[in-house]
Scaffold this motif. Structure first.
Motif, PDB file in Angstrom:
ATOM      1  N   MET A 277      42.606  35.317  34.348  1.00 18.66           N
ATOM      2  CA  MET A 277      42.481  36.268  35.616  1.00 18.66           C
ATOM      3  C   MET A 277      41.116  36.733  35.727  1.00 18.66           C
ATOM      4  O   MET A 277      40.563  37.139  36.717  1.00 18.66           O
ATOM      5  CB  MET A 277      43.455  37.321  35.080  1.00 18.66           C
ATOM      6  CG  MET A 277      43.638  38.743  36.057  1.00 18.66           C
ATOM      7  SD  MET A 277      45.115  39.493  35.988  1.00 18.66           S
ATOM      8  CE  MET A 277      44.675  40.251  34.222  1.00 18.66           C
ATOM      9  N   ALA A 278      40.436  37.312  34.547  1.00 22.80           N
ATOM     10  CA  ALA A 278      38.925  37.673  34.720  1.00 22.80           C
ATOM     11  C   ALA A 278      38.265  36.742  35.229  1.00 22.80           C
ATOM     12  O   ALA A 278      37.198  37.159  36.069  1.00 22.80           O
ATOM     13  CB  ALA A 278      38.381  38.191  33.258  1.00 22.80           C
ATOM     14  N   GLU A 279      38.335  35.482  35.114  1.00 22.49           N
ATOM     15  CA  GLU A 279      37.459  34.397  35.636  1.00 22.49           C
ATOM     16  C   GLU A 279      37.366  34.299  37.107  1.00 22.49           C
ATOM     17  O   GLU A 279      36.750  34.323  37.780  1.00 22.49           O
ATOM     18  CB  GLU A 279      37.760  32.968  34.808  1.00 22.49           C
ATOM     19  CG  GLU A 279      37.277  33.103  33.417  1.00 22.49           C
ATOM     20  CD  GLU A 279      37.561  31.541  32.864  1.00 22.49           C
ATOM     21  OE1 GLU A 279      38.425  31.005  33.385  1.00 22.49           O
ATOM     22  OE2 GLU A 279      37.180  31.511  31.705  1.00 22.49           O
ATOM     23  N   ARG A 280      38.824  34.503  37.348  1.00 24.69           N
ATOM     24  CA  ARG A 280      39.195  34.399  38.913  1.00 24.69           C
ATOM     25  C   ARG A 280      38.423  35.469  39.604  1.00 24.69           C
ATOM     26  O   ARG A 280      37.911  35.332  40.626  1.00 24.69           O
ATOM     27  CB  ARG A 280      40.676  34.311  39.104  1.00 24.69           C
ATOM     28  CG  ARG A 280      41.412  33.082  38.774  1.00 24.69           C
ATOM     29  CD  ARG A 280      42.770  33.035  38.926  1.00 24.69           C
ATOM     30  NE  ARG A 280      43.545  32.131  38.507  1.00 24.69           N
ATOM     31  CZ  ARG A 280      43.693  30.786  38.978  1.00 24.69           C
ATOM     32  NH1 ARG A 280      43.104  30.669  40.432  1.00 24.69           N
ATOM     33  NH2 ARG A 280      44.479  29.845  38.226  1.00 24.69           N
ATOM     34  N   ALA A 281      38.582  36.638  38.957  1.00 28.45           N
ATOM     35  CA  ALA A 281      37.770  38.031  39.800  1.00 28.45           C
ATOM     36  C   ALA A 281      36.402  37.559  39.622  1.00 28.45           C
ATOM     37  O   ALA A 281      35.739  37.953  40.634  1.00 28.45           O
ATOM     38  CB  ALA A 281      38.162  39.280  38.767  1.00 28.45           C
ATOM     39  N   VAL A 282      35.842  37.186  38.765  1.00 33.03           N
ATOM     40  CA  VAL A 282      34.416  36.781  38.818  1.00 33.03           C
ATOM     41  C   VAL A 282      34.099  35.849  40.034  1.00 33.03           C
ATOM     42  O   VAL A 282      33.241  36.024  40.691  1.00 33.03           O
ATOM     43  CB  VAL A 282      33.884  36.208  37.258  1.00 33.03           C
ATOM     44  CG1 VAL A 282      32.427  35.693  37.533  1.00 33.03           C
ATOM     45  CG2 VAL A 282      33.972  37.604  36.303  1.00 33.03           C
ATOM     46  N   GLN A 283      34.881  34.775  40.159  1.00 32.93           N
ATOM     47  CA  GLN A 283      34.819  33.748  41.101  1.00 32.93           C
ATOM     48  C   GLN A 283      34.698  34.496  42.589  1.00 32.93           C
ATOM     49  O   GLN A 283      34.333  33.964  43.476  1.00 32.93           O
ATOM     50  CB  GLN A 283      35.592  32.729  40.840  1.00 32.93           C
ATOM     51  CG  GLN A 283      35.585  31.819  39.673  1.00 32.93           C
ATOM     52  CD  GLN A 283      36.590  30.767  39.328  1.00 32.93           C
ATOM     53  OE1 GLN A 283      37.647  30.770  39.962  1.00 32.93           O
ATOM     54  NE2 GLN A 283      36.521  30.191  38.198  1.00 32.93           N
ATOM     55  N   MET A 284      35.642  35.426  42.558  1.00 34.88           N
ATOM     56  CA  MET A 284      35.935  36.129  43.860  1.00 34.88           C
ATOM     57  C   MET A 284      34.783  37.328  44.085  1.00 34.88           C
ATOM     58  O   MET A 284      34.560  38.074  45.177  1.00 34.88           O
ATOM     59  CB  MET A 284      37.303  36.829  43.952  1.00 34.88           C
ATOM     60  CG  MET A 284      38.450  35.878  43.880  1.00 34.88           C
ATOM     61  SD  MET A 284      39.888  36.784  43.225  1.00 34.88           S
ATOM     62  CE  MET A 284      39.889  38.108  44.204  1.00 34.88           C
ATOM     63  N   ASN A 285      33.678  37.297  43.195  1.00 29.40           N
ATOM     64  CA  ASN A 285      32.516  38.197  43.395  1.00 29.40           C
ATOM     65  C   ASN A 285      33.059  39.593  43.117  1.00 29.40           C
ATOM     66  O   ASN A 285      32.326  40.507  43.661  1.00 29.40           O
ATOM     67  CB  ASN A 285      31.802  37.793  44.783  1.00 29.40           C
ATOM     68  CG  ASN A 285      31.271  36.556  44.749  1.00 29.40           C
ATOM     69  OD1 ASN A 285      30.464  35.943  43.712  1.00 29.40           O
ATOM     70  ND2 ASN A 285      31.130  35.805  46.021  1.00 29.40           N
ATOM     71  N   LEU A 286      34.031  39.834  42.336  1.00 31.05           N
ATOM     72  CA  LEU A 286      34.396  41.122  41.984  1.00 31.05           C
ATOM     73  C   LEU A 286      34.322  41.317  40.251  1.00 31.05           C
ATOM     74  O   LEU A 286      35.112  41.316  39.722  1.00 31.05           O
ATOM     75  CB  LEU A 286      35.888  41.286  42.158  1.00 31.05           C
ATOM     76  CG  LEU A 286      36.154  41.249  43.769  1.00 31.05           C
ATOM     77  CD1 LEU A 286      37.577  41.159  44.195  1.00 31.05           C
ATOM     78  CD2 LEU A 286      35.292  42.342  44.541  1.00 31.05           C
ATOM     79  N   PRO A 287      33.066  40.881  39.809  1.00 29.47           N
ATOM     80  CA  PRO A 287      32.964  41.187  38.290  1.00 29.47           C
ATOM     81  C   PRO A 287      33.338  42.483  37.680  1.00 29.47           C
ATOM     82  O   PRO A 287      33.833  42.377  36.497  1.00 29.47           O
ATOM     83  CB  PRO A 287      31.561  40.971  38.054  1.00 29.47           C
ATOM     84  CG  PRO A 287      30.912  41.056  39.235  1.00 29.47           C
ATOM     85  CD  PRO A 287      31.997  40.874  40.382  1.00 29.47           C
ATOM     86  N   GLN A 288      33.030  43.513  38.285  1.00 28.41           N
ATOM     87  CA  GLN A 288      33.367  44.970  38.029  1.00 28.41           C
ATOM     88  C   GLN A 288      34.955  44.944  37.687  1.00 28.41           C
ATOM     89  O   GLN A 288      35.419  45.410  36.742  1.00 28.41           O
ATOM     90  CB  GLN A 288      33.139  45.641  38.805  1.00 28.41           C
ATOM     91  CG  GLN A 288      33.294  47.355  38.059  1.00 28.41           C
ATOM     92  CD  GLN A 288      32.700  47.582  36.902  1.00 28.41           C
ATOM     93  OE1 GLN A 288      31.317  47.292  36.647  1.00 28.41           O
ATOM     94  NE2 GLN A 288      33.340  48.265  35.941  1.00 28.41           N
TER      95      GLN A 288
END
Length: 427
Positions: A277-288
């Protein structure tokens, strides 16, 4: 020869039928009285001959004495008279409908009603009531095909009716006519939505079963969303989440939103899924956002323990570094988004503003992005709703998400998030 008191017999026919309900055996269809089904169809030259009139007068007396079986015998005797005129046949059918219904002889009553319905003497209002009576009587003896036909005719001629729509749905369902069940069920949902009414739980269950029998997973999910929304039960959540999770057609962003929903409902507990889930958020350019989710995993003691604790800490450090870099680059990203003709940069930069505490500015930028016609408008609205939620604007989020009442995956997830927000279960 004619009898003066039988020239216009509706009055005594009605008197003999008052108090009888042709549909008393079907509670959902109560309130119909054959007295309401009869209409004065007599014309100036209409008369009952002595032979027919005598038998019908005796039938009327038998009905008044609650001797319906005897009344039917007199009606049959009247029908046996030769050379009857159209009016006599019509009145005989009226009396047969009343006597057969009171006697519990539903097949005979149905046949009489059908004859009356087809007769041009029957006024439209009476015809409509007869169709309703015919439908409910047929349903009472499990003649679902006849009941469905009468209900369908009623709906086509009269328009929406909660009683007839419900009966039609049940008839299709009990015949395992799944396509018919869906058609009837969707008509009910449309009427409920127009009237601002909550769909009945049992009707939604029948509709969900029909979609399941036809292997229409999208339709089934859309119904389960409504079951969760209006009749929240644990088993509905479990079934819905199971079906959504098994859907191989979901895009990566939809999978991410589903993962967040599973986290909110306590169904996402696997450490590997947290990392995914966190990796997907990073890929969406939402690392925070990725960092916030990982920290929630640590707070729940789902991360940071066991043999993988060191690897999890390393991954968190990586995400924290990406979040810091994004924070540094955020002012430039915002300025670039403002001049971009595409919606994506404004939605992403705006969300990052929200995640970094600049809620008003972030939501305003996302609203600007919505005006740039995003390629996936429902997904964009869902993203805006999630940003509102993450920014503490739950009332606004609830209003937006509740308004997404379509049948697509984004709308389904939006409605589920609305249920979560309304029940204060979002963590």
């Amino acid at each position: 020869m004619s009898l003066p008191y039988l020239k216009h017999p509706q009055k005594w026919l009605l008197a003999g039928m008052l108090g009888f309900s042709a549909t008393a055996c079907v509670p959902a269809m109560s309130g119909l009285s054959p007295a309401r089904l009869l209409v004065s169809a007599a014309q100036a030259d209409d008369e009952l001959g002595a032979d027919v009139g005598k038998q019908l007068q005796q039938a009327q007396s038998a009905l008044a004495s609650h001797q319906a079986g005897k009344a039917l015998e007199f009606v049959n005797a009247a029908a046996a008279v030769t050379n009857k005129n159209d009016y006599e046949s019509y009145v005989i059918d009226q009396m047969r409908a009343a006597a057969a219904s009171q006697a519990g002889n539903v097949p005979v009553a149905l046949k009489a009603y059908e004859a009356l319905i087809k007769n041009s003497r029957t006024a439209p209002a009476a015809r409509q009531q007869m169709l309703m009576a015919q439908a409910s009587l047929a349903y009472s003896i499990r003649d679902y095909a006849t009941a469905a036909n009468a209900a369908s005719r009623y709906l086509k001629e009269v328009g929406p009716s909660q009683q007839m729509q419900t009966l039609l749905l049940q008839c299709h369902y009990l015949q395992q006519d799944w396509k018919g069940t869906i058609e009837a069920g969707q008509a009910i949902l449309a009427a409920d939505q127009k009237a601002g009414q909550i769909p009945a739980e049992n009707q939604l269950q029948m509709l969900a079963t029909a979609y399941d029998q036809l292997h229409d997973s999208a339709g089934k999910v859309s119904v389960y969303v409504k079951l969760v929304k209006y009749h929240a039960r644990p088993q509905y959540w479990q079934m819905l989440i199971h079906d959504l999770t098994a859907d191989q057609s979901l895009t990566p962003r939809m999978v991410f939103n589903l993962q967040r929903l599973r986290l909110a409902t306590g169904l996402l507990t696997n450490p590997a899924e947290f990392q995914d889930m966190a990796e997907r958020a990073v890929q969406m350019n939402l690392p925070q956002l990725a960092l916030n989710l990982l920290d929630e995993g640590y707070a729940r003691h789902l991360l940071g323990t066991g043999a993988n604790a060191a690897a999890q800490a390393h991954f968190r450090a990586f995400v924290a570094q990406r979040a810091a870099e994004a924070r540094t680059d955020l002012p430039a990203a915002v300025e670039k988004a403002k001049t971009s003709p595409d919606a994506g940069p404004s939605l992403t930069a705006g969300y990052n503003l929200v995640l970094n505490g600049q809620v008003d500015q972030g939501l305003a930028l996302m609203q600007q992005g919505m005006e740039k016609h995003p390629h996936q408008p429902e997904l964009a609205r869902l993203t805006l709703g999630m940003a509102m939620m993450d920014g503490g604007r739950r009332t606004e989020a609830l209003q937006l998400l509740n308004g997404m009442d379509g049948n697509g995956t984004a709308s389904n997830l939006a409605q589920l998030w609305a249920v979560q927000l309304a029940s204060h279960q979002v963590h």
